[in-house]
Design a protein around this motif. Structure first.
Motif, short mmCIF file in Angstrom:
data_model
loop_
_atom_site.label_atom_id
_atom_site.label_comp_id
_atom_site.label_asym_id
_atom_site.label_seq_id
_atom_site.Cartn_x
_atom_site.Cartn_y
_atom_site.Cartn_z
N UNK A 149 -23.04 -68.11 87.90
CA UNK A 149 -22.99 -66.81 87.24
C UNK A 149 -21.57 -66.41 86.87
N UNK A 150 -20.62 -66.66 87.76
CA UNK A 150 -19.23 -66.36 87.46
C UNK A 150 -18.73 -67.24 86.31
N UNK A 151 -19.14 -68.51 86.30
CA UNK A 151 -18.72 -69.41 85.24
C UNK A 151 -19.32 -69.00 83.90
N UNK A 152 -20.58 -68.58 83.91
CA UNK A 152 -21.21 -68.12 82.66
C UNK A 152 -20.48 -66.89 82.12
N UNK A 153 -20.17 -65.95 83.00
CA UNK A 153 -19.47 -64.74 82.55
C UNK A 153 -18.10 -65.08 81.97
N UNK A 154 -17.35 -65.94 82.65
CA UNK A 154 -16.01 -66.28 82.17
C UNK A 154 -16.06 -66.99 80.82
N UNK A 155 -17.14 -67.73 80.57
CA UNK A 155 -17.24 -68.49 79.32
C UNK A 155 -17.36 -67.61 78.09
N UNK A 156 -17.66 -66.31 78.24
CA UNK A 156 -17.79 -65.44 77.07
C UNK A 156 -16.64 -64.45 76.95
N UNK A 157 -15.67 -64.51 77.86
CA UNK A 157 -14.56 -63.55 77.82
C UNK A 157 -13.79 -63.62 76.51
N UNK A 158 -13.56 -64.82 76.01
CA UNK A 158 -12.79 -64.99 74.76
C UNK A 158 -13.54 -64.37 73.59
N UNK A 159 -14.86 -64.60 73.52
CA UNK A 159 -15.65 -64.06 72.42
C UNK A 159 -15.67 -62.53 72.45
N UNK A 160 -15.75 -61.95 73.63
CA UNK A 160 -15.77 -60.50 73.75
C UNK A 160 -14.42 -59.89 73.38
N UNK A 161 -13.33 -60.59 73.71
CA UNK A 161 -12.00 -60.08 73.38
C UNK A 161 -11.80 -59.98 71.87
N UNK A 162 -12.47 -60.86 71.12
CA UNK A 162 -12.32 -60.88 69.67
C UNK A 162 -13.33 -59.99 68.96
N UNK A 163 -14.23 -59.36 69.72
CA UNK A 163 -15.29 -58.54 69.14
C UNK A 163 -14.84 -57.09 69.04
N UNK A 164 -15.09 -56.47 67.90
CA UNK A 164 -14.69 -55.07 67.72
C UNK A 164 -15.69 -54.11 68.35
N UNK A 165 -16.87 -54.60 68.71
CA UNK A 165 -17.87 -53.75 69.33
C UNK A 165 -17.57 -53.55 70.81
N UNK A 166 -18.21 -52.54 71.39
CA UNK A 166 -18.04 -52.27 72.81
C UNK A 166 -19.20 -52.92 73.55
N UNK A 167 -18.99 -54.14 74.06
CA UNK A 167 -20.04 -54.93 74.69
C UNK A 167 -19.58 -55.33 76.09
N UNK A 168 -20.50 -55.32 77.03
CA UNK A 168 -20.23 -55.82 78.37
C UNK A 168 -21.34 -56.77 78.80
N UNK A 169 -20.98 -57.78 79.58
CA UNK A 169 -21.96 -58.75 80.05
C UNK A 169 -21.76 -58.96 81.55
N UNK A 170 -22.88 -59.02 82.26
CA UNK A 170 -22.85 -59.38 83.67
C UNK A 170 -23.87 -60.49 83.91
N UNK A 171 -23.52 -61.42 84.80
CA UNK A 171 -24.46 -62.45 85.22
C UNK A 171 -24.49 -62.44 86.74
N UNK A 172 -25.71 -62.37 87.31
CA UNK A 172 -25.86 -62.06 88.73
C UNK A 172 -26.95 -62.92 89.35
N UNK A 173 -26.68 -63.50 90.50
CA UNK A 173 -27.71 -64.18 91.27
C UNK A 173 -28.53 -63.15 92.03
N UNK A 174 -29.85 -63.21 91.90
CA UNK A 174 -30.68 -62.19 92.53
C UNK A 174 -30.68 -62.27 94.05
N UNK A 175 -30.20 -63.40 94.60
CA UNK A 175 -30.09 -63.47 96.06
C UNK A 175 -28.78 -62.89 96.56
N UNK A 176 -27.91 -62.45 95.64
CA UNK A 176 -26.63 -61.88 96.03
C UNK A 176 -25.59 -62.91 96.39
N UNK A 177 -25.90 -64.20 96.17
CA UNK A 177 -24.98 -65.28 96.55
C UNK A 177 -24.84 -66.22 95.37
N UNK A 178 -23.66 -66.30 94.79
CA UNK A 178 -23.42 -67.17 93.65
C UNK A 178 -22.57 -68.35 94.09
#
Length: 375
Positions: free
Chosen positions: A283-312
């Motif tokens: 989940x942490x790796x998935x989130x980090x993989x989109x940081x560059x795309x979000x930085x270049x986006x003019x829209x206000x977007x947020x993404x979270x990726x979460x393991x439902x067991x609370x342990x990634x």
């Protein structure tokens, strides 16, 4: 699960065992607590697996063995087959994990190096078996959830060896593990129980919860916060850093037709190929993989990726959060996101930004959730 079932069944329960990593509640007195290990099995996992087999064997033909199964059971109950050691099993599974194998590949190997998985738990019981499963497996394949201890196993030693070759990990296996799998290929040791096996004719398994339940719960919470909600039902599977941009693009596509604010909710379970020396989880790796795309986006977007067991992964985080400010804030700390991603070190990256999502263990697991918010 055990506590709820005990309240329903009451004094009809003769005895029972509960296996887990920690005990968040006080169990009813007829249930015995057995601590174990997850995500990597240890000697406690072996002791727990042997105790589960003992409980199954001590059941009577006129009784019912009830198995409450959740994701994580593969590590929590680990009885090596034959003369294999726990290290033989653990080495094989770790090699596949680091090679990016999915849950089907991992559990095929587990079942063929195990004395409890792949239908063997139910086959050991003189009693009829009823298994109620909470699924962390995309598609809810009963033979994969918890490595299928109560259902026939459609996979074979040939399949198991095929995964060893596919992920190129033969040289990393111990000699006893290789010899055992080869003996299976040659037919000198028995296969896992298959459909029609006499020991499984009185076993019934049903899924009672899965990833769509988590998505519905997240959707309800989002609506209460004022979001329009879209459920993206196509599962998120495959390499985490490859799937991150795909999750984002699918969410953008859904959001074009809606109003703001909007929440797009997806779920599944990705994999990580470990090539670096850092810490993190899918989940942490998935989130980090989109940081560059979000930085270049003019829209206000947020993404979270979460393991439902609370342990990634092997961390204390459930996942992580990114938005269009993530890279800017990292840059002010002279932190290179691409370098951290290449080193599989997403935990340290997000820890420095205080953008880890830490919930503590949830005591259940139905895969991962991805939530994309549009302001």
């Amino acid at each position: 699960m055990a506590d709820t079932f005990a309240r329903i069944a009451g004094d009809r329960i003769r005895d029972g065992i509960v296996i887990g990593t920690h005990l968040p509640i006080k169990l009813p007195p007829m249930l015995e607590w057995i601590p174990s290990s997850h995500p990597l099995p240890d000697e406690r996992s072996v002791a727990a697996g042997r105790r589960a087999l003992e409980a199954a064997r001590q059941s009577d033909p006129g009784e019912v063995l009830v198995v409450l199964l959740s994701g994580g059971a593969s590590a929590l109950m680990a009885v090596p087959a034959g003369d294999l050691t726990l290290e033989d099993k653990r080495t094989a599974v770790n090699a596949l994990l680091k090679g990016g194998a999915d849950i089907t590949a991992l559990n095929t190997i587990r079942k063929h190096l195990s004395a409890v998985k792949g239908g063997r738990l139910a086959a050991a019981a003189p009693a009829a078996t009823v298994c109620l499963a909470i699924s962390d497996v995309v598609g809810d394949d009963l033979s994969v959830i918890g490595s299928g201890p109560t259902v026939p196993d459609p996979s074979t030693y040939r399949d198991a060896w095929g995964y060893i070759e596919r992920f190129g990990v033969e040289s990393q296996l111990t000699l006893p593990a290789k010899d055992y799998l080869r003996a299976g290929l040659e037919g000198t040791i028995a296969e896992t129980p298959k459909a029609g096996d006499r020991g499984l004719t009185r076993s019934l398994t049903r899924v009672i919860g899965g990833r769509f339940d988590a998505m519905k719960g997240a959707a309800e919470a989002a609506r209460q916060l004022g979001y329009e909600v879209v459920l993206s039902e196509e599962p998120i599977v495959g390499d985490a850093r490859t799937m991150g941009p795909i999750v984002l693009e699918r969410a953008r596509s859904h959001a074009r037709a809606g109003t703001r604010p909007m929440a797009v909710i997806a779920s599944g379970e990705t994999t990580v190929k470990v090539v670096g020396k850092g810490r993190g989880g899918r989940n942490q790796e998935l989130a980090l993989s989109v940081a560059k795309a979000l930085a270049a986006d003019s829209s206000d977007i947020a993404l979270a990726s979460i393991g439902t067991d609370g342990i990634d992964g092997p961390t204390d985080a459930a996942g992580a959060y990114v938005d269009r400010t993530t890279l800017h804030r990292a840059s002010r700390q002279s932190v290179d996101a691409e370098a951290y991603l290449a080193d599989n070190n997403a935990y340290a990256f997000f820890q420095g930004l205080d953008d880890l999502i830490i919930t503590g263990p949830s005591t259940t697991n139905v895969g991962d959730l991805q939530v994309v918010l549009f302001r």
